[in-house]
Write a protein that holds these residues in place. Structure first.
Motif, PDB file in Angstrom:
ATOM      1  N   ASN A  16      16.460   2.552   4.477  1.00  0.00           N
ATOM      2  CA  ASN A  16      15.367   2.210   3.547  1.00  0.00           C
ATOM      3  C   ASN A  16      14.195   3.180   3.650  1.00  0.00           C
ATOM      4  O   ASN A  16      13.610   3.594   2.643  1.00  0.00           O
ATOM      5  CB  ASN A  16      14.816   0.808   3.842  1.00  0.00           C
ATOM      6  CG  ASN A  16      15.820  -0.277   3.559  1.00  0.00           C
ATOM      7  OD1 ASN A  16      16.825  -0.034   2.906  1.00  0.00           O
ATOM      8  ND2 ASN A  16      15.550  -1.469   4.047  1.00  0.00           N
ATOM      9  N   SER A  28       7.324   0.876   3.055  1.00  0.00           N
ATOM     10  CA  SER A  28       7.423  -0.511   2.573  1.00  0.00           C
ATOM     11  C   SER A  28       8.141  -0.573   1.219  1.00  0.00           C
ATOM     12  O   SER A  28       8.851  -1.539   0.928  1.00  0.00           O
ATOM     13  CB  SER A  28       6.040  -1.139   2.489  1.00  0.00           C
ATOM     14  OG  SER A  28       5.235  -0.381   1.613  1.00  0.00           O
ATOM     15  N   HIS A  31      11.726  -0.698   1.876  1.00  0.00           N
ATOM     16  CA  HIS A  31      12.186  -2.021   2.313  1.00  0.00           C
ATOM     17  C   HIS A  31      12.280  -2.982   1.122  1.00  0.00           C
ATOM     18  O   HIS A  31      13.175  -3.809   1.058  1.00  0.00           O
ATOM     19  CB  HIS A  31      11.255  -2.582   3.385  1.00  0.00           C
ATOM     20  CG  HIS A  31      11.330  -1.806   4.675  1.00  0.00           C
ATOM     21  ND1 HIS A  31      12.529  -1.472   5.267  1.00  0.00           N
ATOM     22  CD2 HIS A  31      10.363  -1.283   5.475  1.00  0.00           C
ATOM     23  CE1 HIS A  31      12.299  -0.780   6.375  1.00  0.00           C
ATOM     24  NE2 HIS A  31      10.983  -0.650   6.519  1.00  0.00           N
ATOM     25  N   GLU A  69       4.172  -1.713   9.255  1.00  0.00           N
ATOM     26  CA  GLU A  69       5.541  -1.819   8.731  1.00  0.00           C
ATOM     27  C   GLU A  69       6.112  -3.218   8.991  1.00  0.00           C
ATOM     28  O   GLU A  69       6.765  -3.807   8.125  1.00  0.00           O
ATOM     29  CB  GLU A  69       6.439  -0.745   9.372  1.00  0.00           C
ATOM     30  CG  GLU A  69       7.895  -0.874   8.927  1.00  0.00           C
ATOM     31  CD  GLU A  69       8.697   0.411   9.008  1.00  0.00           C
ATOM     32  OE1 GLU A  69       8.107   1.488   9.235  1.00  0.00           O
ATOM     33  OE2 GLU A  69       9.925   0.337   8.832  1.00  0.00           O
ATOM     34  N   LEU A  73       7.569  -6.023   6.366  1.00  0.00           N
ATOM     35  CA  LEU A  73       8.888  -6.664   6.504  1.00  0.00           C
ATOM     36  C   LEU A  73       8.759  -8.188   6.561  1.00  0.00           C
ATOM     37  O   LEU A  73       9.514  -8.900   5.894  1.00  0.00           O
ATOM     38  CB  LEU A  73       9.600  -6.133   7.759  1.00  0.00           C
ATOM     39  CG  LEU A  73      10.149  -4.705   7.618  1.00  0.00           C
ATOM     40  CD1 LEU A  73      10.454  -4.096   8.986  1.00  0.00           C
ATOM     41  CD2 LEU A  73      11.401  -4.697   6.743  1.00  0.00           C
TER      42      LEU A  73
END
Ligand code: IPE
Ligand code: IPE
Ligand code: MG
Length: 229
Positions: A16, A28, A31, A69, A73
């Motif tokens: 990702n 991000s 993700h 990060e 998530l």
């Protein structure tokens, strides 16, 4: 040729960050793209006739990444477990999460618990998400339980002490994102899994790419130590 469908497919969803970097986007965004892909891919996997699907979403080691990060998530997990549970319920897919959930923020742990509860009994398949999961930690925790109980374990009784209790071992283990390693994923359970590695970064791992892995799997001869045909 009769197409052999694996009963249990496990996927290490990697790449990702690099996907985002290639597009000059923040990690991000990678993700988020990965989560979108994960939702469609998991539907496709069950449509193929797979009964168990385990997706590696976050390792214990990933918890050492920068807080920014991790926050991104955790935000995606919150979103996933609030928005997707209804669809899974409709599709009769039950959710199960493995990993050390104590390492997650309280509210994330709560939405996970609700998601599992609400999808309970979905008989078409089980989607297992590995979050804050580490195989070595899982094995050690099983060993310590056995020692505390003064128990001498067999393969069966040991398997039952793992977080994957009741889940058949993976038949096919796929890793996207080019790396050729297991990164602490299902080390005990994958003893005889067929391994498939692809250079596709996870957001680019389309349903078609997954079908290629199924074809490769159908062509493998699983010998389990016996002599081949
Ligand atoms: C996999 O993608 C998802 C997680 C580990 C959370 P990465 O974030 O590891 O992506 P790369 O490997 O940096 O591209
Ligand atoms: C493995 O990917 C964990 C997940 C995909 C959730 P990593 O990106 O953390 O693995 P390494 O660091 O390349 O081994
Ligand atoms: Mg990675």
């Amino acid at each position: 040729m009769e197409k052999r469908i694996p009963k249990h497919v496990a996927v290490i969803m990697d790449g990702n960050g690099r996907w985002a970097k290639n597009r000059l986007l923040p990690r991000s965004a990678g993700h988020r793209a990965g989560m979108k892909r994960m939702i469609s891919l998991s539907e496709h996997i069950f449509d193929c006739g797979v009964e168990w699907c385990t997706l590696y979403a976050l390792s214990t080691e990933n918890l050492n990444r920068p807080q920014e990060e991790l926050d991104a998530l955790f935000g995606l997990f919150r979103e996933y477990f609030t928005k997707n549970v209804e669809t899974l319920k409709e599709k009769k897919i039950s959710l199960r999460v493995i990993g050390n959930l104590q390492l997650l923020p309280d509210d994330v742990r709560e939405v996970i618990g609700r998601g599992e509860e609400e999808t309970k009994g979905g008989a078409r398949g089980t989607l297992v998400l590995a979050i804050a999961y580490g195989a070595r930690q899982e094995i050690l925790s099983a060993v310590n339980s056995a020692v505390r109980a003064g128990m001498e374990v067999t393969e069966e009784s040991f398997s039952a002490l793992l977080s994957t209790e009741g889940i058949p071992d993976p038949d096919l283990l796929i890793r996207t994102g080019k790396e050729v390693r297991l990164s602490n994923f299902l080390l005990w359970q994958s003893a005889y899994a067929e391994l498939y590695f692809t250079g596709k970064l996870f957001p680019d791992f389309t349903d078609k790419e997954f079908d290629k892995a199924l074809v490769a799997y159908a062509e493998r001869e699983r010998r389990f130590g016996k002599i081949g045909k």
